[in-house]
Scaffold this motif. Structure first.
Motif, PDB file in Angstrom:
ATOM      1  N   LEU A 151      89.967 107.603  25.911  1.00  0.00           N
ATOM      2  CA  LEU A 151      90.566 106.642  24.989  1.00  0.00           C
ATOM      3  C   LEU A 151      89.673 106.412  23.768  1.00  0.00           C
ATOM      4  CD1 LEU A 151      91.949 103.918  27.446  1.00  0.00           C
ATOM      5  CD2 LEU A 151      93.290 105.538  26.087  1.00  0.00           C
ATOM      6  N   ALA A 152      88.379 106.213  24.017  1.00  0.00           N
ATOM      7  CA  ALA A 152      87.442 105.962  22.917  1.00  0.00           C
ATOM      8  C   ALA A 152      87.350 107.177  21.994  1.00  0.00           C
ATOM      9  CB  ALA A 152      86.067 105.611  23.464  1.00  0.00           C
ATOM     10  N   ALA A 153      87.301 108.366  22.568  1.00  0.00           N
ATOM     11  CA  ALA A 153      87.239 109.588  21.754  1.00  0.00           C
ATOM     12  C   ALA A 153      88.499 109.738  20.917  1.00  0.00           C
ATOM     13  CB  ALA A 153      87.055 110.803  22.650  1.00  0.00           C
ATOM     14  N   GLY A 154      89.640 109.395  21.506  1.00  0.00           N
ATOM     15  CA  GLY A 154      90.888 109.472  20.757  1.00  0.00           C
ATOM     16  C   GLY A 154      90.895 108.537  19.560  1.00  0.00           C
ATOM     17  N   VAL A 155      90.327 107.357  19.729  1.00  0.00           N
ATOM     18  CA  VAL A 155      90.256 106.393  18.629  1.00  0.00           C
ATOM     19  C   VAL A 155      89.320 106.898  17.530  1.00  0.00           C
ATOM     20  CG1 VAL A 155      89.423 104.087  17.987  1.00  0.00           C
ATOM     21  CG2 VAL A 155      90.888 104.384  20.002  1.00  0.00           C
ATOM     22  N   ILE A 156      88.180 107.453  17.925  1.00  0.00           N
ATOM     23  CA  ILE A 156      87.222 107.967  16.941  1.00  0.00           C
ATOM     24  C   ILE A 156      87.832 109.113  16.140  1.00  0.00           C
ATOM     25  CG2 ILE A 156      85.008 109.140  16.633  1.00  0.00           C
ATOM     26  CD1 ILE A 156      84.055 107.631  19.171  1.00  0.00           C
ATOM     27  N   ALA A 157      88.375 110.104  16.852  1.00  0.00           N
ATOM     28  CA  ALA A 157      88.969 111.259  16.170  1.00  0.00           C
ATOM     29  C   ALA A 157      90.214 110.860  15.384  1.00  0.00           C
ATOM     30  CB  ALA A 157      89.314 112.340  17.187  1.00  0.00           C
ATOM     31  N   GLY A 158      91.021 109.961  15.948  1.00  0.00           N
ATOM     32  CA  GLY A 158      92.235 109.521  15.266  1.00  0.00           C
ATOM     33  C   GLY A 158      91.944 108.762  13.989  1.00  0.00           C
ATOM     34  N   THR A 159      90.897 107.941  13.997  1.00  0.00           N
ATOM     35  CA  THR A 159      90.531 107.202  12.787  1.00  0.00           C
ATOM     36  C   THR A 159      89.991 108.153  11.725  1.00  0.00           C
ATOM     37  OG1 THR A 159      89.942 105.316  14.209  1.00  0.00           O
ATOM     38  CG2 THR A 159      89.250 105.222  11.911  1.00  0.00           C
ATOM     39  N   ALA A 160      89.231 109.154  12.152  1.00  0.00           N
ATOM     40  CA  ALA A 160      88.740 110.163  11.203  1.00  0.00           C
ATOM     41  C   ALA A 160      89.908 110.870  10.530  1.00  0.00           C
ATOM     42  CB  ALA A 160      87.849 111.169  11.926  1.00  0.00           C
ATOM     43  N   ASN A 161      90.920 111.198  11.294  1.00  0.00           N
ATOM     44  CA  ASN A 161      92.087 111.877  10.743  1.00  0.00           C
ATOM     45  C   ASN A 161      92.885 110.961   9.828  1.00  0.00           C
ATOM     46  OD1 ASN A 161      94.121 114.134  10.724  1.00  0.00           O
ATOM     47  ND2 ASN A 161      95.390 112.564  11.672  1.00  0.00           N
ATOM     48  N   LEU A 162      93.046 109.697  10.228  1.00  0.00           N
ATOM     49  CA  LEU A 162      93.842 108.768   9.432  1.00  0.00           C
ATOM     50  C   LEU A 162      93.217 108.537   8.057  1.00  0.00           C
ATOM     51  CD1 LEU A 162      96.218 106.824   9.158  1.00  0.00           C
ATOM     52  CD2 LEU A 162      94.789 105.048  10.197  1.00  0.00           C
ATOM     53  N   LEU A 163      91.909 108.330   8.007  1.00  0.00           N
ATOM     54  CA  LEU A 163      91.255 108.120   6.710  1.00  0.00           C
ATOM     55  C   LEU A 163      91.432 109.345   5.812  1.00  0.00           C
ATOM     56  CD1 LEU A 163      89.439 105.716   5.561  1.00  0.00           C
ATOM     57  CD2 LEU A 163      90.164 105.556   7.938  1.00  0.00           C
ATOM     58  N   ASN A 164      91.426 110.530   6.427  1.00  0.00           N
ATOM     59  CA  ASN A 164      91.623 111.757   5.660  1.00  0.00           C
ATOM     60  C   ASN A 164      93.039 111.820   5.091  1.00  0.00           C
ATOM     61  OD1 ASN A 164      90.672 114.223   4.631  1.00  0.00           O
ATOM     62  ND2 ASN A 164      91.565 115.361   6.314  1.00  0.00           N
TER      63      ASN A 164
END
Length: 285
Positions: A151-164
């Motif tokens: 779950l935590a990894a998904g949030v980290i990677a997902g936030t990186a993608n969203l900002l992009n």
């Protein structure tokens, strides 16, 4: 408490100083203009802001007191920035968006975008595994650790993608970063230091970004997103992580069908917020 305050101040100053130093060194670092691109308004914009922001954020993350949190923040931020830089300067393939990159992988085509699809989640898994203190689930410590890490990894990677995804107009991704700092919970000590670092970096990048002379690019947007995602994911409760990941997933899927820029242009409040601080010549959608 005093140590946290001092570290936060140093993180803010260090992040600001490193970011400004790299931006100021544009003429030396990129004397041939290899980082120059044409923006939506047809003007020349430099991607130097990306390395500047990634370096500033990594500097701030190094100052986190807790070793496991420091390792997590540095890993997620630095790896995301490096992979973003590879995509910025050596982009290969014609695939766009998450679906396009996954399709390319399915065909056996390794593009720079596909490297990010693989590498950023991998770094996020490592950061989450190192940085979180998992709680048992169903009486099983192993299941709890696995669930929290995913779950935590998904949030980290997902936030990186969203900002992009948001880095399509001057200031938009930076404003989203400020919003994430305002609404995302974080641990009292680590989160405070990371918040200070993020504010310092955003303040340093703000003038050039809003003026349209530089942009985050994949390098800066991925690094900032991963940094902010790590700040949140290290301490958020399991239900909050699940909710956040669901929201990020929904936004990512929506981006494959809907233009965020078009939605912002049609929504008065979002349109005004998006245009705030931007020169009139760059306000057009």
């Amino acid at each position: 408490m005093i140590r946290t305050i001092v570290l936060t101040a140093v993180a803010a100053a260090g992040g600001w100083g490193v970011t400004r130093a790299v931006l100021a060194g544009r003429g030396v670092i990129d004397r041939r203009g290899r980082l120059d691109r044409t923006n939506h308004a047809g003007s020349t914009v430099s991607l130097i802001e990306g390395p500047a922001v990634a370096a500033g954020l990594t500097t701030a993350a190094v100052l986190v007191a807790a070793p496991s949190h420091r390792t997590a923040a540095v890993t997620a931020t630095a790896v995301s920035g490096i992979l973003g830089f590879v995509d910025d300067v050596a982009e290969s393939g014609s695939a766009k968006g998450l679906r396009g990159h996954l399709g390319a992988l399915a065909r056996g085509e390794i593009t720079t975008g596909a490297l990010k699809v693989i590498g950023i989640p991998a770094a996020a898994l490592l950061a989450a595994g190192v940085g979180r203190r998992p709680e048992p689930l169903g009486g099983s410590a192993a299941l709890g650790a696995l669930t929290d890490t995913v779950l935590a990894a998904g949030v980290i990677a997902g936030t990186a993608n969203l900002l992009n995804l948001l880095d399509l107009r001057p200031g938009r991704a930076l404003k989203a970063g400020l919003l994430a700092l305002a609404i995302g919970e974080s641990s009292p000590r680590t989160g405070t230091v990371l918040t200070g670092g993020a504010l310092g970096v955003i303040a340093a990048a703000w003038p050039d970004d809003l003026a349209g002379s530089s942009m985050l690019g994949d390098t800066g947007a991925n690094a900032l997103g991963a940094y902010l995602g790590t700040r949140y994911a290290l301490s958020a409760s399991r239900p909050r992580l699940a909710l956040e990941l669901t929201l990020l997933g929904a936004l990512t899927l929506a981006s494959e069908k809907v233009s965020f820029t078009a939605v912002i242009a049609r929504t008065p409040v979002l349109r005004e917020l998006d245009a705030w601080g931007r020169p009139a010549a760059l306000v057009s959608p």
